[in-house]
Design a protein around this motif. Sequence first.
Motif, PDB file in Angstrom:
ATOM      1  N   TYR A  47      -6.518  34.818 -88.104  1.00  0.00           N
ATOM      2  CA  TYR A  47      -7.894  34.508 -88.490  1.00  0.00           C
ATOM      3  C   TYR A  47      -8.682  35.805 -88.604  1.00  0.00           C
ATOM      4  CZ  TYR A  47     -12.580  32.723 -88.646  1.00  0.00           C
ATOM      5  OH  TYR A  47     -13.864  32.459 -89.050  1.00  0.00           O
ATOM      6  N   THR A  48      -9.127  36.099 -89.808  1.00  0.00           N
ATOM      7  CA  THR A  48      -9.971  37.278 -90.021  1.00  0.00           C
ATOM      8  C   THR A  48     -11.255  36.894 -90.742  1.00  0.00           C
ATOM      9  OG1 THR A  48      -8.819  37.801 -92.090  1.00  0.00           O
ATOM     10  CG2 THR A  48      -8.025  38.891 -90.087  1.00  0.00           C
ATOM     11  N   GLY A  49     -11.478  35.616 -90.913  1.00  0.00           N
ATOM     12  CA  GLY A  49     -12.687  35.143 -91.583  1.00  0.00           C
ATOM     13  C   GLY A  49     -12.363  34.073 -92.607  1.00  0.00           C
ATOM     14  N   SER A 101      -9.167  30.488 -96.460  1.00  0.00           N
ATOM     15  CA  SER A 101      -9.103  29.987 -97.832  1.00  0.00           C
ATOM     16  C   SER A 101      -7.735  30.272 -98.434  1.00  0.00           C
ATOM     17  CB  SER A 101     -10.203  30.633 -98.668  1.00  0.00           C
ATOM     18  OG  SER A 101     -10.120  30.233-100.006  1.00  0.00           O
ATOM     19  N   HIS A 102      -7.246  31.490 -98.230  1.00  0.00           N
ATOM     20  CA  HIS A 102      -5.918  31.878 -98.743  1.00  0.00           C
ATOM     21  C   HIS A 102      -4.837  31.003 -98.111  1.00  0.00           C
ATOM     22  CE1 HIS A 102      -2.579  34.378-100.084  1.00  0.00           C
ATOM     23  NE2 HIS A 102      -2.130  34.298 -98.852  1.00  0.00           N
ATOM     24  N   LEU A 103      -4.910  30.798 -96.815  1.00  0.00           N
ATOM     25  CA  LEU A 103      -3.915  30.001 -96.095  1.00  0.00           C
ATOM     26  C   LEU A 103      -3.879  28.561 -96.607  1.00  0.00           C
ATOM     27  CD1 LEU A 103      -1.920  29.673 -93.693  1.00  0.00           C
ATOM     28  CD2 LEU A 103      -3.925  29.174 -92.281  1.00  0.00           C
ATOM     29  N   TYR A 156      -5.030  27.393 -99.507  1.00  0.00           N
ATOM     30  CA  TYR A 156      -4.608  27.350-100.903  1.00  0.00           C
ATOM     31  C   TYR A 156      -3.095  27.552-101.022  1.00  0.00           C
ATOM     32  CZ  TYR A 156      -4.462  28.147-105.904  1.00  0.00           C
ATOM     33  OH  TYR A 156      -4.159  28.057-107.238  1.00  0.00           O
ATOM     34  N   GLN A 157      -2.561  28.485-100.262  1.00  0.00           N
ATOM     35  CA  GLN A 157      -1.120  28.746-100.272  1.00  0.00           C
ATOM     36  C   GLN A 157      -0.342  27.500 -99.868  1.00  0.00           C
ATOM     37  OE1 GLN A 157       0.290  31.302 -97.127  1.00  0.00           O
ATOM     38  NE2 GLN A 157       2.007  32.017 -98.364  1.00  0.00           N
ATOM     39  N   SER A 158      -0.776  26.827 -98.820  1.00  0.00           N
ATOM     40  CA  SER A 158      -0.062  25.636 -98.368  1.00  0.00           C
ATOM     41  C   SER A 158      -0.199  24.490 -99.369  1.00  0.00           C
ATOM     42  CB  SER A 158      -0.534  25.212 -96.974  1.00  0.00           C
ATOM     43  OG  SER A 158      -1.893  24.851 -96.989  1.00  0.00           O
ATOM     44  N   LEU A 159      -1.340  24.382-100.018  1.00  0.00           N
ATOM     45  CA  LEU A 159      -1.543  23.340-101.031  1.00  0.00           C
ATOM     46  C   LEU A 159      -0.635  23.562-102.241  1.00  0.00           C
ATOM     47  CD1 LEU A 159      -3.183  20.914-102.175  1.00  0.00           C
ATOM     48  CD2 LEU A 159      -4.734  22.622-103.142  1.00  0.00           C
ATOM     49  N   VAL A 160      -0.650  24.769-102.785  1.00  0.00           N
ATOM     50  CA  VAL A 160       0.165  25.087-103.968  1.00  0.00           C
ATOM     51  C   VAL A 160       1.648  24.925-103.657  1.00  0.00           C
ATOM     52  CG1 VAL A 160       0.873  26.960-105.518  1.00  0.00           C
ATOM     53  CG2 VAL A 160      -1.543  26.573-105.062  1.00  0.00           C
ATOM     54  N   TYR A 182       8.897  15.660 -94.886  1.00  0.00           N
ATOM     55  CA  TYR A 182       8.423  17.024 -94.642  1.00  0.00           C
ATOM     56  C   TYR A 182       7.028  17.008 -94.039  1.00  0.00           C
ATOM     57  CZ  TYR A 182      12.346  18.236 -97.569  1.00  0.00           C
ATOM     58  OH  TYR A 182      13.608  18.361 -98.070  1.00  0.00           O
ATOM     59  N   GLU A 183       6.754  18.043 -93.266  1.00  0.00           N
ATOM     60  CA  GLU A 183       5.426  18.195 -92.678  1.00  0.00           C
ATOM     61  C   GLU A 183       4.957  19.625 -92.911  1.00  0.00           C
ATOM     62  OE1 GLU A 183       3.153  17.687 -88.386  1.00  0.00           O
ATOM     63  OE2 GLU A 183       5.170  16.903 -88.640  1.00  0.00           O
ATOM     64  N   ILE A 184       3.769  19.760 -93.473  1.00  0.00           N
ATOM     65  CA  ILE A 184       3.162  21.078 -93.649  1.00  0.00           C
ATOM     66  C   ILE A 184       2.366  21.382 -92.391  1.00  0.00           C
ATOM     67  CG2 ILE A 184       1.481  22.435 -94.952  1.00  0.00           C
ATOM     68  CD1 ILE A 184       2.307  20.793 -97.427  1.00  0.00           C
ATOM     69  N   VAL A 185       2.671  22.531 -91.793  1.00  0.00           N
ATOM     70  CA  VAL A 185       2.007  22.952 -90.565  1.00  0.00           C
ATOM     71  C   VAL A 185       1.225  24.219 -90.869  1.00  0.00           C
ATOM     72  CG1 VAL A 185       2.345  23.716 -88.172  1.00  0.00           C
ATOM     73  CG2 VAL A 185       3.859  21.983 -89.165  1.00  0.00           C
ATOM     74  N   ILE A 186      -0.037  24.206 -90.503  1.00  0.00           N
ATOM     75  CA  ILE A 186      -0.893  25.377 -90.701  1.00  0.00           C
ATOM     76  C   ILE A 186      -1.164  25.981 -89.329  1.00  0.00           C
ATOM     77  CG2 ILE A 186      -3.154  26.165 -91.482  1.00  0.00           C
ATOM     78  CD1 ILE A 186      -3.025  23.835 -93.538  1.00  0.00           C
ATOM     79  N   ALA A 187      -0.696  27.220 -89.143  1.00  0.00           N
ATOM     80  CA  ALA A 187      -0.845  27.903 -87.856  1.00  0.00           C
ATOM     81  C   ALA A 187      -1.844  29.043 -88.012  1.00  0.00           C
ATOM     82  CB  ALA A 187       0.502  28.437 -87.387  1.00  0.00           C
ATOM     83  N   VAL A 188      -2.879  29.015 -87.195  1.00  0.00           N
ATOM     84  CA  VAL A 188      -3.920  30.039 -87.240  1.00  0.00           C
ATOM     85  C   VAL A 188      -3.876  30.822 -85.939  1.00  0.00           C
ATOM     86  CG1 VAL A 188      -6.406  30.463 -87.437  1.00  0.00           C
ATOM     87  CG2 VAL A 188      -5.369  28.549 -88.692  1.00  0.00           C
TER      88      VAL A 188
END
Length: 131
Positions: free
Chosen positions: A56-58, A63-65, A67-71, A111-117
């Motif tokens: 996390y840097t802001g 937003s990048h994270l 969008y990347q997981s969505l695409v 499948y499961e998309i996991v977003i790790a911050v």
Amino acid sequence: PKMNIGESENSYNIRASELLKGACLDCDLIRPKGRSPFEFCDIFTPQSHLIHVKKYTGASSMSHLLYQSLVSGQLFSQSPIIRQEVSKKKVVQTASLTSVVNPTKFSTAAYEIVIAVASSKSKPVTNLISF
């Protein structure tokens, strides 16, 4: 696993993928014909988790994270060719994950998309987003 203080994102992804018995695909781009290269995920596990990791840097990093997981998720779910490209990755083959990626018999429910911050905040961010 928890990211160590001062640990780089890449070092974390390598360490975490080993602990999870998965494949580290950080910076290992999929280059489909006629499309821009993209990162499938940072860590791909035998439990069919597509893990995307970002420090996390802001707002721009989040937003990048997202969008990347969505695409990645959209392309993976819609294209047998993309699934084939993922299954051809040497690191996926080495981790014996080719059976997890079946280019022709596919179900998004598997499948499961996991977003790790990763954050230095004392209070963890959990369930940031659910979809």
